[in-house]
Write a protein that holds these residues in place. Structure first.
Motif, PDB file in Angstrom:
ATOM      1  N   ARG A  11      21.184  12.241   3.263  1.00  0.00           N
ATOM      2  CA  ARG A  11      22.516  12.162   2.557  1.00  0.00           C
ATOM      3  C   ARG A  11      22.720  11.098   1.800  1.00  0.00           C
ATOM      4  O   ARG A  11      22.857  10.011   2.567  1.00  0.00           O
ATOM      5  CB  ARG A  11      23.685  12.893   3.370  1.00  0.00           C
ATOM      6  CG  ARG A  11      23.564  14.134   4.143  1.00  0.00           C
ATOM      7  CD  ARG A  11      24.507  14.465   5.068  1.00  0.00           C
ATOM      8  NE  ARG A  11      25.855  14.779   4.548  1.00  0.00           N
ATOM      9  CZ  ARG A  11      26.741  14.330   4.755  1.00  0.00           C
ATOM     10  NH1 ARG A  11      27.241  13.560   5.676  1.00  0.00           N
ATOM     11  NH2 ARG A  11      27.912  14.893   3.956  1.00  0.00           N
ATOM     12  N   VAL A  12      23.184  11.378   0.465  1.00  0.00           N
ATOM     13  CA  VAL A  12      23.675   9.951  -0.286  1.00  0.00           C
ATOM     14  C   VAL A  12      25.200  10.435  -0.835  1.00  0.00           C
ATOM     15  O   VAL A  12      25.433  11.446  -1.108  1.00  0.00           O
ATOM     16  CB  VAL A  12      22.522   9.623  -1.191  1.00  0.00           C
ATOM     17  CG1 VAL A  12      21.537   9.154  -0.579  1.00  0.00           C
ATOM     18  CG2 VAL A  12      22.503  10.784  -2.385  1.00  0.00           C
ATOM     19  N   ASP A  56      27.850   9.499  -3.970  1.00  0.00           N
ATOM     20  CA  ASP A  56      28.470   8.943  -4.966  1.00  0.00           C
ATOM     21  C   ASP A  56      29.860   8.505  -5.109  1.00  0.00           C
ATOM     22  O   ASP A  56      30.505   9.704  -5.124  1.00  0.00           O
ATOM     23  CB  ASP A  56      27.997   9.626  -6.277  1.00  0.00           C
ATOM     24  CG  ASP A  56      28.431   9.015  -7.606  1.00  0.00           C
ATOM     25  OD1 ASP A  56      28.951   7.937  -7.653  1.00  0.00           O
ATOM     26  OD2 ASP A  56      28.374  10.025  -8.604  1.00  0.00           O
ATOM     27  N   THR A  87      32.850   9.559  -8.270  1.00  0.00           N
ATOM     28  CA  THR A  87      31.772   9.828  -9.327  1.00  0.00           C
ATOM     29  C   THR A  87      32.018  10.025 -10.966  1.00  0.00           C
ATOM     30  O   THR A  87      31.361   9.982 -11.781  1.00  0.00           O
ATOM     31  CB  THR A  87      31.219  11.453  -8.943  1.00  0.00           C
ATOM     32  OG1 THR A  87      30.105  11.725  -9.428  1.00  0.00           O
ATOM     33  CG2 THR A  87      32.208  12.328  -8.987  1.00  0.00           C
ATOM     34  N   ALA A 124      25.817  11.204  -9.497  1.00  0.00           N
ATOM     35  CA  ALA A 124      25.263  12.036  -8.697  1.00  0.00           C
ATOM     36  C   ALA A 124      24.052  12.978  -9.073  1.00  0.00           C
ATOM     37  O   ALA A 124      23.198  13.108  -8.582  1.00  0.00           O
ATOM     38  CB  ALA A 124      26.545  12.730  -8.319  1.00  0.00           C
ATOM     39  N   LEU A 128      20.671  10.686  -9.232  1.00  0.00           N
ATOM     40  CA  LEU A 128      20.234  10.790  -7.757  1.00  0.00           C
ATOM     41  C   LEU A 128      19.756  12.195  -7.332  1.00  0.00           C
ATOM     42  O   LEU A 128      18.657  12.147  -6.669  1.00  0.00           O
ATOM     43  CB  LEU A 128      21.512  10.343  -6.679  1.00  0.00           C
ATOM     44  CG  LEU A 128      22.186   9.132  -6.983  1.00  0.00           C
ATOM     45  CD1 LEU A 128      23.307   8.800  -5.854  1.00  0.00           C
ATOM     46  CD2 LEU A 128      21.250   7.928  -7.018  1.00  0.00           C
ATOM     47  N   ALA A 129      20.138  13.016  -7.880  1.00  0.00           N
ATOM     48  CA  ALA A 129      19.523  14.308  -7.241  1.00  0.00           C
ATOM     49  C   ALA A 129      18.409  14.611  -8.134  1.00  0.00           C
ATOM     50  O   ALA A 129      17.267  15.077  -7.651  1.00  0.00           O
ATOM     51  CB  ALA A 129      20.325  15.641  -7.731  1.00  0.00           C
ATOM     52  N   LEU A 184      16.864  14.945  -1.414  1.00  0.00           N
ATOM     53  CA  LEU A 184      18.177  14.475  -0.868  1.00  0.00           C
ATOM     54  C   LEU A 184      19.118  15.321  -1.094  1.00  0.00           C
ATOM     55  O   LEU A 184      19.253  16.307  -2.145  1.00  0.00           O
ATOM     56  CB  LEU A 184      18.652  13.260  -1.710  1.00  0.00           C
ATOM     57  CG  LEU A 184      17.854  11.923  -1.821  1.00  0.00           C
ATOM     58  CD1 LEU A 184      18.156  10.863  -2.916  1.00  0.00           C
ATOM     59  CD2 LEU A 184      17.628  11.302  -0.333  1.00  0.00           C
ATOM     60  N   VAL A 208      23.305  15.357  -1.879  1.00  0.00           N
ATOM     61  CA  VAL A 208      24.172  14.491  -2.706  1.00  0.00           C
ATOM     62  C   VAL A 208      25.320  15.079  -2.478  1.00  0.00           C
ATOM     63  O   VAL A 208      25.785  15.877  -2.934  1.00  0.00           O
ATOM     64  CB  VAL A 208      23.791  14.447  -4.155  1.00  0.00           C
ATOM     65  CG1 VAL A 208      24.677  13.212  -4.902  1.00  0.00           C
ATOM     66  CG2 VAL A 208      22.331  13.882  -4.201  1.00  0.00           C
ATOM     67  N   ILE A 249      24.124  19.308  -4.811  1.00  0.00           N
ATOM     68  CA  ILE A 249      25.234  18.271  -4.799  1.00  0.00           C
ATOM     69  C   ILE A 249      26.571  18.927  -4.576  1.00  0.00           C
ATOM     70  O   ILE A 249      26.906  20.008  -4.975  1.00  0.00           O
ATOM     71  CB  ILE A 249      25.445  17.847  -6.595  1.00  0.00           C
ATOM     72  CG1 ILE A 249      24.187  17.129  -6.936  1.00  0.00           C
ATOM     73  CG2 ILE A 249      26.597  16.918  -6.586  1.00  0.00           C
ATOM     74  CD1 ILE A 249      24.114  16.948  -8.245  1.00  0.00           C
TER      75      ILE A 249
END
Length: 232
Positions: free
Chosen positions: A39-40, A42, A45, A51, A54-55, A61, A63, A89
């Motif tokens: 898990r990350v 932002d 955002t 976001a 990153l996805a 991941l 997000v 996300i």
């Protein structure tokens, strides 16, 4: 006037946001070292830009995106829903100072960093841009509270230590730093790309130049952004 920015795999509308799509967020989204899975977050955002990046970069991941401003939150919700990454996300409204949704492998943020003497007459833009909206100490505390293993930020080159000190006081160790130059030949960088980890790692120092002296994107930046920019 453009009301958004088209990338190769998604569109980012920004007409509802005080802060539009900008180079700082794009470069951070390209540069941050990502975990292979997990898990990350932002943090702040805005449009949902980072976001989404990153996805795209991390297909394994999950997000999480957090935004305080109601209008930006609505814009981000629209952008994320229209993207091919909407199922990975999760968007939430709220204040970073009260968010507790960890643990996260990584927190990424393009935080407000202008000082109070740089004033905007628009209250929403002022909040999005100015350091008082999310002071360095509160940002560091939020990262620790969500048990972030790593933190990646884009900050002014001058003054980056204001954010570094509270993070380091909470046990984060800087292991990556990139000096960002807007144009080749400039005497000093405009931004610092920084990444900290809770674990000791070898230190990496680099630099990135966005445009050459003729105003064209450099080969270095084109290589970094080729999976996102339409004409790279």
């Amino acid at each position: 006037m453009s009301k958004g920015f088209q990338f190769k795999q998604f569109f980012v509308g920004h007409q509802g946001c005080a802060m539009k799509v900008g180079t700082d967020g794009v470069v951070l989204g390209l540069w941050a070292a990502l975990p292979g899975r997990g898990r990350v977050l932002d943090l702040g955002t805005g449009t949902g830009l980072i976001a989404l990046m990153l996805a795209q970069r991390g297909p394994d991941l999950a997000v999480q995106a957090l935004e305080l401003d109601a209008a930006a939150l609505a814009q981000a919700r629209q952008n994320l829903a229209a993207s091919p990454f909407s199922d990975r996300i999760q968007l939430q409204g709220g204040d970073a100072c009260h968010f507790d949704g960890g643990p996260f492998e990584l927190v990424v943020s393009n935080p407000p960093f202008f000082t109070p003497d740089v004033h905007s007459p628009d209250p929403r833009r002022h909040q999005a841009r100015h350091v008082a909206a999310l002071p360095p100490e509160e940002l560091a505390a939020a990262c620790a509270r969500v048990q972030a293993r790593e933190v990646a930020l884009v900050l002014p080159w001058e003054g980056q230590q204001l954010w570094a000190e509270p993070l380091e006081a909470l046990g984060y160790r800087l292991y990556r730093r990139c000096a960002l130059y807007s144009v080749a030949g400039k005497p000093s960088p405009v931004r610092a790309l920084l990444q900290w980890s809770k674990e000791p790692k070898p230190f990496e120092e680099s630099q990135l130049v966005l445009r050459d002296q003729d105003g064209q994107w450099t080969a270095q930046f084109r290589a970094l952004g080729r999976d996102f920019y339409l004409h790279f």
